[in-house]
Design an enzyme around this catalytic site. Structure first.
Site, PDB file in Angstrom:
ATOM      1  N   ASP A 198       0.863  -1.192   0.000  1.00  0.00           N
ATOM      2  CA  ASP A 198       0.000   0.000   0.000  1.00  0.00           C
ATOM      3  C   ASP A 198       0.881   1.217   0.000  1.00  0.00           C
ATOM      4  O   ASP A 198       1.774   1.365   0.817  1.00  0.00           O
ATOM      5  CB  ASP A 198      -0.957   0.022   1.205  1.00  0.00           C
ATOM      6  CG  ASP A 198      -2.158   0.922   0.937  1.00  0.00           C
ATOM      7  OD1 ASP A 198      -3.293   0.369   0.772  1.00  0.00           O
ATOM      8  OD2 ASP A 198      -1.998   2.158   0.862  1.00  0.00           O
ATOM      9  N   ASN A 257      -5.238  -5.255  -6.817  1.00  0.00           N
ATOM     10  CA  ASN A 257      -6.406  -4.634  -6.203  1.00  0.00           C
ATOM     11  C   ASN A 257      -6.297  -3.121  -6.150  1.00  0.00           C
ATOM     12  O   ASN A 257      -7.303  -2.422  -6.108  1.00  0.00           O
ATOM     13  CB  ASN A 257      -6.564  -5.208  -4.791  1.00  0.00           C
ATOM     14  CG  ASN A 257      -7.631  -4.466  -4.002  1.00  0.00           C
ATOM     15  OD1 ASN A 257      -8.805  -4.619  -4.271  1.00  0.00           O
ATOM     16  ND2 ASN A 257      -7.204  -3.634  -3.050  1.00  0.00           N
ATOM     17  N   ALA A 298     -12.479   2.582 -19.025  1.00  0.00           N
ATOM     18  CA  ALA A 298     -11.512   2.114 -20.024  1.00  0.00           C
ATOM     19  C   ALA A 298     -10.443   1.268 -19.362  1.00  0.00           C
ATOM     20  O   ALA A 298     -10.092   0.182 -19.826  1.00  0.00           O
ATOM     21  CB  ALA A 298     -10.889   3.306 -20.743  1.00  0.00           C
ATOM     22  N   ALA A 308     -18.168  -3.218  -3.180  1.00  0.00           N
ATOM     23  CA  ALA A 308     -17.984  -3.298  -1.734  1.00  0.00           C
ATOM     24  C   ALA A 308     -17.744  -1.904  -1.187  1.00  0.00           C
ATOM     25  O   ALA A 308     -17.414  -0.978  -1.927  1.00  0.00           O
ATOM     26  CB  ALA A 308     -16.792  -4.189  -1.399  1.00  0.00           C
ATOM     27  N   ARG A 324     -12.955   2.947   0.143  1.00  0.00           N
ATOM     28  CA  ARG A 324     -12.754   4.394   0.038  1.00  0.00           C
ATOM     29  C   ARG A 324     -13.161   4.888  -1.335  1.00  0.00           C
ATOM     30  O   ARG A 324     -13.489   6.048  -1.537  1.00  0.00           O
ATOM     31  CB  ARG A 324     -11.279   4.736   0.324  1.00  0.00           C
ATOM     32  CG  ARG A 324     -10.884   4.431   1.769  1.00  0.00           C
ATOM     33  CD  ARG A 324      -9.510   4.954   2.046  1.00  0.00           C
ATOM     34  NE  ARG A 324      -8.529   4.317   1.167  1.00  0.00           N
ATOM     35  CZ  ARG A 324      -7.297   4.792   0.958  1.00  0.00           C
ATOM     36  NH1 ARG A 324      -6.914   5.908   1.550  1.00  0.00           N
ATOM     37  NH2 ARG A 324      -6.464   4.163   0.190  1.00  0.00           N
ATOM     38  N   ASP A 361     -50.890 -24.006 -73.054  1.00  0.00           N
ATOM     39  CA  ASP A 361     -49.847 -22.995 -73.243  1.00  0.00           C
ATOM     40  C   ASP A 361     -50.446 -21.801 -73.974  1.00  0.00           C
ATOM     41  O   ASP A 361     -50.560 -21.773 -75.191  1.00  0.00           O
ATOM     42  CB  ASP A 361     -48.663 -23.586 -74.033  1.00  0.00           C
ATOM     43  CG  ASP A 361     -47.486 -22.611 -74.049  1.00  0.00           C
ATOM     44  OD1 ASP A 361     -47.694 -21.399 -73.797  1.00  0.00           O
ATOM     45  OD2 ASP A 361     -46.363 -23.052 -74.314  1.00  0.00           O
ATOM     46  N   TRP A 362     -50.793 -20.815 -73.210  1.00  0.00           N
ATOM     47  CA  TRP A 362     -51.557 -19.673 -73.710  1.00  0.00           C
ATOM     48  C   TRP A 362     -50.675 -18.572 -74.291  1.00  0.00           C
ATOM     49  O   TRP A 362     -51.156 -17.519 -74.678  1.00  0.00           O
ATOM     50  CB  TRP A 362     -52.383 -19.100 -72.573  1.00  0.00           C
ATOM     51  CG  TRP A 362     -51.557 -18.994 -71.314  1.00  0.00           C
ATOM     52  CD1 TRP A 362     -51.437 -19.941 -70.361  1.00  0.00           C
ATOM     53  CD2 TRP A 362     -50.682 -17.932 -70.946  1.00  0.00           C
ATOM     54  NE1 TRP A 362     -50.552 -19.533 -69.398  1.00  0.00           N
ATOM     55  CE2 TRP A 362     -50.067 -18.292 -69.729  1.00  0.00           C
ATOM     56  CE3 TRP A 362     -50.356 -16.698 -71.522  1.00  0.00           C
ATOM     57  CZ2 TRP A 362     -49.133 -17.476 -69.079  1.00  0.00           C
ATOM     58  CZ3 TRP A 362     -49.436 -15.885 -70.869  1.00  0.00           C
ATOM     59  CH2 TRP A 362     -48.831 -16.282 -69.655  1.00  0.00           C
ATOM     60  N   ASN A 363     -49.365 -18.774 -74.308  1.00  0.00           N
ATOM     61  CA  ASN A 363     -48.449 -17.718 -74.767  1.00  0.00           C
ATOM     62  C   ASN A 363     -48.899 -17.149 -76.117  1.00  0.00           C
ATOM     63  O   ASN A 363     -49.018 -17.874 -77.104  1.00  0.00           O
ATOM     64  CB  ASN A 363     -47.041 -18.328 -74.889  1.00  0.00           C
ATOM     65  CG  ASN A 363     -45.993 -17.245 -75.144  1.00  0.00           C
ATOM     66  OD1 ASN A 363     -46.305 -16.154 -75.617  1.00  0.00           O
ATOM     67  ND2 ASN A 363     -44.749 -17.575 -74.817  1.00  0.00           N
ATOM     68  N   HIS A 368     -47.794 -17.844 -79.876  1.00  0.00           N
ATOM     69  CA  HIS A 368     -48.252 -18.964 -80.688  1.00  0.00           C
ATOM     70  C   HIS A 368     -49.618 -18.716 -81.318  1.00  0.00           C
ATOM     71  O   HIS A 368     -50.174 -19.601 -81.949  1.00  0.00           O
ATOM     72  CB  HIS A 368     -48.307 -20.241 -79.845  1.00  0.00           C
ATOM     73  CG  HIS A 368     -47.016 -20.539 -79.137  1.00  0.00           C
ATOM     74  ND1 HIS A 368     -45.854 -20.854 -79.811  1.00  0.00           N
ATOM     75  CD2 HIS A 368     -46.688 -20.533 -77.828  1.00  0.00           C
ATOM     76  CE1 HIS A 368     -44.876 -21.047 -78.933  1.00  0.00           C
ATOM     77  NE2 HIS A 368     -45.354 -20.847 -77.718  1.00  0.00           N
ATOM     78  N   ILE A 389     -45.392 -18.994 -84.025  1.00  0.00           N
ATOM     79  CA  ILE A 389     -44.595 -20.212 -84.188  1.00  0.00           C
ATOM     80  C   ILE A 389     -45.245 -21.378 -83.446  1.00  0.00           C
ATOM     81  O   ILE A 389     -46.043 -21.186 -82.522  1.00  0.00           O
ATOM     82  CB  ILE A 389     -43.153 -20.002 -83.662  1.00  0.00           C
ATOM     83  CG1 ILE A 389     -43.164 -19.604 -82.179  1.00  0.00           C
ATOM     84  CG2 ILE A 389     -42.430 -18.944 -84.493  1.00  0.00           C
ATOM     85  CD1 ILE A 389     -41.788 -19.589 -81.547  1.00  0.00           C
ATOM     86  N   GLY A 393     -42.755 -25.558 -78.986  1.00  0.00           N
ATOM     87  CA  GLY A 393     -41.705 -26.573 -78.978  1.00  0.00           C
ATOM     88  C   GLY A 393     -42.234 -27.909 -78.495  1.00  0.00           C
ATOM     89  O   GLY A 393     -41.901 -28.968 -79.030  1.00  0.00           O
TER      90      GLY A 393
END
Lengths: 1007, 393
Positions: free
Chosen positions: A39, A98, A165, A195, A198, A499-501, A504, A519, A522
């Site tokens: 101390d 300490n 820090a 605790a 001081r 096939d509704w595209n 065609h 066309i 396929g």
């Protein structure tokens, strides 16, 4: 004492003149350690210097019988402190760092001096002393080091930037030294004590400080410094008797696949996941820390871009459903040119559903799934996970279609779309989906792979895929050639199959895409090819057809002539190529068809032998197999054993089994849950399943259950996700089912399919439980009787039973039977008992106004039942549990009607006296009869003024007959109820002359 | 502007028990068609329609009236519990009397379920909440049909106060059965003895089963018009409404803790007083009465409410036969609600129909001699009471 001692151990305790340090030193010294009491003798703020404090502690240790020397050096001079130890005791085993001071000030005002001083004393000081002792400890292979950090450092504290820090710096120092010292037997631990010292006495109020004795910290420190203690690298919070260990916790976080860009927006999107501590983990070291990072590095992204995300794609799947029938089959056949000659028997079978040989063209196998996909796409419902491009980018490149046996003429199918692979043909991509179409029995009917060219979707730097061609036909002349002209309107016919595209059909649309006219599809050409191979190599018998693989090379215009050239590679494999005759262009290439060598079995083999016939007992024989009764009886037991389950799961499951048809439920929603036969009210999810799959359902293997679902063998409706909650039953001991089975078989197979298992009922709350619970409650609230001062009689029906709650007499009571003179009598069907005590007054009123709850007596008094509303429902459950433990069934607990001594005897005796004395008189000179009930007695009053006769019995000439219960007669005699009130309530019945009824008011005072 | 309102056409269906009737719109068509034919006018002449019913979704009125024609006229749906029919009549009368229309139809129909009345909407305050509270306070609640408890409770109260025999109530049912046996439109056509009435199951002391009106299906209609309209159509000396009043509950219904008041005694008394005042004639000038005998107990207290007998005099009135042929009045010659039946929405118009027939001398076997002033009383709990006086000069 345990005998843990420190004999021959040398300990350095810094800052040991006061507070914590002093206490550590005293404790170690008293346990045999040789202590260097360091101390500086300074103030709490680093001011001053004196030797007095250290000397005093040395004296104290010596008084305790220990050995100690003082040291007055600054902790910055660790060498000097360690030298003191070496000089006095020859070694160092323990260093307790300490010493510390405070220089609190807000960060804004903090000077360099404030900062430097704190860091010097705490961080550099601890380092200095430890470093001086380190080589000694390393050499001997033993050491115990304590660092003193603080909650302020761990969590932050206002006005202590320097201190925080420095303190967290100590933690870091300790973590490192723990690792460096690990192999040398040096343990380093850190404490965050609170605790009275001081340093803290300026911060905390005195009454708290009084409880924060240093003595409450030192035992932990002593243990951490003991040779038996294996702990190292630990961090402990300690104070006022509380000791706990601290660790790091980390969320599972989110992993962005490497190889893919992610930016600020992606971080924000995943923020919730990044910060979600559910299932958090606790890394202990840097290895743990980087494990997920390395894992991500070793599993880089499969790649992708804004169009195709392979990481998502491999995880997902899409399920669509569709059905087809003979009409679809025939329309498809016409669409691909079949039966162009209506007199050609070899193809009429594809379009004429009434023919005995009606057949489905095998290439139709591509249609249900593509139809489902296109139908979903039309409404924007088709979305494969990880695929974010429009159908307009998609060009059908290759098709593989396989069947296992001839297709049925109609079917209801479920199509499971999965991503198979993708190749990066920068700037384009090639993606293959695998589609499994399964029927309602879960058998795969068709398997398709659709490979598409996705325009502009490549460029993620992925694999370009295999190059080179497959199914290349040999040089030789083809073994067969079939030439067939398509019709000019072929596409218009074919498109009706799904096939509704517009490409065609719509000339303008086709022009916009750079074609002179619409066309041909396929897949239409694909169908033609299939027919050609069947015609050429399987004698027009489509049943040999197994699979077809083609690559679409060029477009075909309707009206053009297709020439399919075929090479027989083996008996079961035909290669082919199709060209357009008019333009001499190859339109289908790298193509092959596989044939079965034998016609496959027409029907799929059942996945599991149906057991419908023997799953249920016949009338005479006892079924020794596990039945649904057994299963649900076991579930019921399990549920009863886990009263918390319903609260957790909050789900009702309805089961509808077929073969044979039965309905069962598991209610983990209402009350404490139940299970049994029949249907429950408002189930969350309904599960339909063949009885034969019940083992799988409750087998606990979720994968198998999912298979049933995706295979179409299990149907879910309602909240489908809720079905997952069935896994809560996985903790059920299968032995329960076996026990239920054994019990049933032993009982001669009494197997009441429609009735819920009796085991379940007994666990339900009974009236006995409720009234026992109420009794407990009353006992716990002695003031209730004074507050409420009312007694309630309950008469339940279905089954009939009688109960009371007496909040009027003595200390109050509740139980079976009658209460004397209830203020109000409540009659109700037993089934409504929950409502009655449910605490919802509106619900009770509804029962009342609905005529289901009958009140008599002082009706308003029934409101006072609300005194029970703050009763803890757990009391009832506790009563139930107690009853179950004691094995008392509900029936035994209910008590039959208590006997009641008639009050009428005394009342009419009193009446007789009163009549004799002339205080009672009936109007005129009539004869009246009283029919008293419960218990039944009968009385007659006859005579005339001054000469009244009252006797027990009956009369044929009574002018008025009064009917009243014994209890209410007493109420009348006591003046608690008026005759009119009793009459208006229907509790006093008056036949004959009403005039005499008014005389009944004279009964007042007879009891 | 107070114009005379004539009732130029009436019609009703034969009342039927639940489950054996046509649907509501078909019953309405039948009653409406008969009324139009009775008036001798075409539906196109009708300018407004007031359609009463209790049980049914909104705009059943339109659906019913559409059976008569689709001329786009206003159709007002009326719902006023058991007094629904006469409330429709009340609105129709106002339209003519106030000069708002020349010819209107009041139509009432009801397709009822089997069994006693109950409430349909249990998720909200019961419209009878205040009434029920009176009952709770004075006699509690039993499992008997609520209406029987209310009117039976009034019967108990009357019995206590006036010390009448239980059989006195039964005697009203005997009379009702007797009258109904002469009415082909009535639900119950068989006479019944007092013994039989009293021996039937007790619903709520003092009421036995045959002292309670049955749930009934049926329809009734009335065509109302102005004098000008009647004249234009050559209708000579029609029955007309001499006076009409409608009341709802007074404070006494709830504040006096009296079952008799709660079931509408003061509504009856006040409406009757207004009618006598308007018409300038008293009860003594009336020959025939259709009154709201949903339960025998209510007929009994209504005698006094309408002033047919002095207060406390009902028992005497009944046993003296002053409520039937040969007595001072003929009450409910049709058989009343008790025996003809009580299709809630139709009742008010069926009462009207009966009285118009009586005043025209068309009531056949139940014709009351020299009838020229008739009184109608229709009451609904909740509450509303309409009293109407008809005359034919």
């Amino acid at each position: 004492m345990s005998g843990l001692r420190f004999d021959n151990r040398v300990a350095i305790v810094t800052g040991a003149g006061n507070g914590l340090g002093r206490q550590h030193a005293l404790l170690l010294g008293s346990l045999g350690a040789k202590v260097v009491v360091n101390d500086l003798g300074g103030g709490a703020f680093g001011d001053g210097k004196s030797s007095a404090a250290a000397d005093k502690v040395v004296e104290e240790i010596k008084e305790l019988g220990g050995d100690a020397v003082a040291n007055y050096d600054s902790v910055e001079d660790g060498e000097a402190i360690v030298k003191t130890a070496m000089d006095a005791f020859g070694t160092v085993d323990i260093v307790i760092n300490n010493a510390g001071i405070l220089r609190d000030t807000s960060f804004a005002k903090m000077t360099d001096n404030d900062w430097d001083l704190i860091l010097k004393v705490h961080l550099t000081g601890s380092k200095s002393v430890t470093q001086a002792a380190w080589p000694i400890m390393r050499e001997k292979g033993y050491g115990r080091i304590i660092m003193t950090t603080s909650a302020a450092g761990l969590y932050g504290n206002f006005g202590q930037a320097n201190y925080c820090a420095a303190k967290l710096g100590l933690h870091g120092l300790a973590q490192c030294l723990a690792e460096e010292g690990r192999s040398k037997g040096i343990h380093v631990n850190t404490i965050a004590p609170i605790a009275k010292s001081r340093l803290t006495e300026t911060i905390l109020p005195p009454d708290i400080l009084a409880n924060l004795k240093p003595e409450n910290v030192s035992p932990l420190v002593a243990w951490l410094c003991h040779e038996d203690c294996e702990e190292t690298k630990g961090v402990f919070e300690v104070g006022a008797g509380y000791i706990s260990k601290l660790r790091w916790e980390r969320t599972l976080g989110h992993t962005f696949p490497l190889g893919r860009q992610f930016d600020i927006d992606d971080v924000v999107k995943k923020w919730d996941k990044i910060t979600d501590f559910t299932d958090a983990e606790h890394p202990k070291n840097t290895n743990d820390s980087v494990a997920p990072i390395f894992a991500n590095i070793s599993n880089p992204s499969l790649g992708g871009n804004e169009f195709i995300d392979l990481d998502e794609a491999v995880k997902g799947e899409l399920v669509l459903e569709s059905e087809y029938d003979e009409r679809d089959v025939a329309l498809y056949a016409l669409g691909i040119g079949a039966a162009h000659d209506p007199l050609d028997n070899s193809e009429l079978k594809y379009v004429y559903e009434m023919g005995s040989d009606f057949s489905v063209l095998p290439t139709f196998a591509v249609m249900p799934q593509s139809g489902a996909m296109l139908s979903a796409a039309k409404t924007g419902q088709f979305s494969m996970p990880g695929m974010s491009f429009g159908l307009d980018r998609l060009l059908h490149g290759e098709q593989y279609t396989e069947i296992h046996r001839p297709l049925p003429a109609n079917a209801k199918l479920k199509h499971i779309f999965k991503f198979k692979e993708a190749f990066d043909k920068d700037p384009n991509a090639v993606v293959t989906f695998a589609i499994s179409s399964v029927d309602e029995d879960g058998n795969e009917v068709a398997y398709n792979e659709m490979t598409s060219f996705v325009k502009g979707a490549g460029g993620w730097g992925g694999d370009r895929g295999p190059s080179g061609d497959i199914n290349v036909p040999p040089e030789r002349e083809p073994d067969a050639v079939i030439e067939e002209k398509t019709d000019d309107n072929q596409t218009l016919l074919y498109r009706l199959s799904g096939d509704w595209n517009p490409l065609h059909a719509d000339p303008n649309f086709a022009k916009a895409f750079g074609y002179d006219k619409p066309i041909l599809h396929g897949l239409c050409t694909f169908g033609y090819c299939g027919r050609h191979v069947i015609k050429a190599f399987s004698d027009n018998d489509p049943r040999y057809f197994k699979s077809i693989k083609v690559r679409f090379a060029k477009n075909v215009f309707p009206g053009e002539t297709l020439v399919t050239r075929m090479w027989k590679e083996s008996d079961t494999r035909i290669l082919f190529e199709t060209t357009v005759k008019e333009r001499n262009e190859v339109v289908i290439k790298n193509a092959a068809i596989e044939l079965f060598s034998e016609i496959p079995e027409d029907k799929p083999v059942a996945t599991k032998q149906a057991s419908s016939g023997d799953a249920q007992p016949t009338e005479s024989a006892v079924n020794e197999d596990v039945t649904l009764d057994d299963v649900f009886s076991a579930v019921s037991q399990y549920v009863a054993s886990k009263p918390d389950l319903a609260e957790q799961v909050k789900t009702g499951f309805q089961f509808k089994f077929s073969n044979p048809d039965t309905a069962w439920f598991i209610d983990l929603k209402n009350g404490s849950g139940s299970a049994g036969a029949g249907e429950m009210d408002k189930p969350d999810v309904t599960i339909e399943l063949d009885t034969k799959h019940v083992d799988t359902l409750f087998g606990g293997n979720m994968g198998e259950v999912q298979k049933l679902y995706f295979g179409g063998e299990m149907k879910l409706s309602g909240n489908i996700m809720a079905s997952n909650k069935l896994t809560v039953l996985s903790g059920m001991d299968p032995e329960l089912v076996e026990q239920a089975r054994a019990k049933r078989v032993a009982a001669g197979g009494s197997n009441e399919t429609a009735a819920p298992p009796t085991e379940a009922q007994d666990t339900e709350i009974t009236l006995a439980d409720i009234f026992a619970g109420v009794g407990e409650f009353i006992a716990s609230k002695p003031e209730l009787v004074a507050d409420v001062s009312t007694s309630f009689q309950f008469k339940f029906s279905n089954p009939d039973s009688t109960w009371f709650i007496d909040l009027k007499n003595d200390a109050g009571a509740a139980g079976a039977g009658f209460v004397e003179k209830p203020d109000v009598t409540i009659e109700l069907d037993t089934k409504h008992v929950d409502t009655l005590f449910g605490g919802n007054v509106a619900e009770v009123q509804k029962l009342f106004f609905g005529g289901e709850l009958k009140l008599s007596g002082n009706i308003m008094a029934s409101n006072k039942l609300s005194a029970l509303s703050d009763m803890d429902p757990k009391l009832v459950e506790a009563a139930r549990d107690k009853r179950l433990q004691e094995g008392t069934s509900a029936a035994e607990a209910s008590v039959t009607t208590a006997k009641r001594e008639p009050s009428a005897t005394a009342i009419f005796a009193a009446l007789k006296e009163r009549a004799l004395s002339g205080d009672f008189s009936l109007s005129g000179s009539p004869e009246v009869q009283f029919n008293v009930t419960d218990p039944d007695t009968s009385w007659v009053i006859t005579g005339e003024a001054g000469n009244w006769e009252v006797y027990e019995g009956s009369s044929d000439s009574a002018k008025t007959v009064f009917t009243i219960s014994d209890q209410l007669l007493e109420a009348l005699a006591k003046g608690e109820r008026s005759a009119k009130d009793l009459y208006q309530h229907g509790e006093l019945r008056i036949d004959g002359d009403m005039m005499l009824a008014h005389d009944l008011e004279q009964f007042k005072g007879l009891a | 502007m107070n114009r005379r309102v004539n009732v130029i056409g009436v019609g009703m269906t034969k009342f039927a028990k639940p489950g054996s009737s046509a649907d509501y719109h078909e019953m309405a068509r039948e009653a409406g068609t008969i009324a139009l034919k009775d008036a001798g006018i075409d539906y196109s002449e009708v300018q407004q329609a007031y359609a009463g019913y209790v049980y049914g979704d909104s705009t059943c009125g339109q659906r019913a009236v559409y059976e008569l024609g689709l001329s786009g006229i206003p159709v007002i749906n009326v719902n006023n519990n058991c007094s629904t029919g006469s409330t429709a009549l009340y609105l129709a009368r106002q339209a003519i009397e106030g000069g708002l229309a020349e010819c209107v139809i009041a139509l009432g129909f009801e397709k009822m379920e089997r069994g006693a009345l109950g409430s349909k909407f249990n998720d909200r305050e019961n419209p009878m909440g205040k009434h029920v509270q009176v009952m709770l306070d004075s006699q509690g609640f039993t499992s008997a049909p609520p209406a029987a408890q209310m009117f039976g409770g009034a019967g108990r109260e009357y019995r206590w106060e006036h010390s009448i025999k239980r059989e006195t109530f039964g005697q009203i049912a005997v009379k009702a059965r007797d009258h109904a046996s002469r009415n082909p439109y009535a639900l119950f056509n068989q006479p019944m003895s007092l013994e039989e009435i009293m021996a039937s199951e007790e619903v709520f002391d003092p009421l036995t089963r045959f002292q309670c009106c049955p749930p009934t299906c049926g329809a009734g209609a009335a065509i109302l018009c102005s004098d000008e309209f009647a004249k234009k159509h050559g209708i000579d000396n029609p029955v007309y409404i001499a006076a009409q009043a409608m009341t709802t509950d007074f404070a006494s219904s709830f504040e006096e803790q009296s079952m008799i008041k709660m079931v509408g005694y003061d509504m009856t008394k006040s409406a009757a007083a207004q009618v006598y005042e308007q018409a300038g004639v008293g009860p003594e000038d009336v020959q025939v009465v259709e009154l709201h005998d949903c339960f025998t107990a209510n007929e009994l207290i209504t005698y006094e409410g309408l002033g047919l007998c002095p207060e406390g005099g009902a028992e005497q009135f009944i046993w003296d036969g002053d409520n039937t042929y040969g007595g001072k009045y003929v009450t409910n010659p049709s058989g009343g609600l008790l025996s003809k039946g009580h299709p809630l929405g139709a009742t008010g118009l069926a009462q009207c129909t009966e009285l118009v027939w009586q005043l025209r001398g068309m009531a056949d076997k139940r014709q009351v001699e020299n009838a020229n002033i008739a009184l109608q009383h229709n009451l609904g709990l909740g509450g509303a009471c309409v009293v109407t006086m008809y005359r034919r000069d």
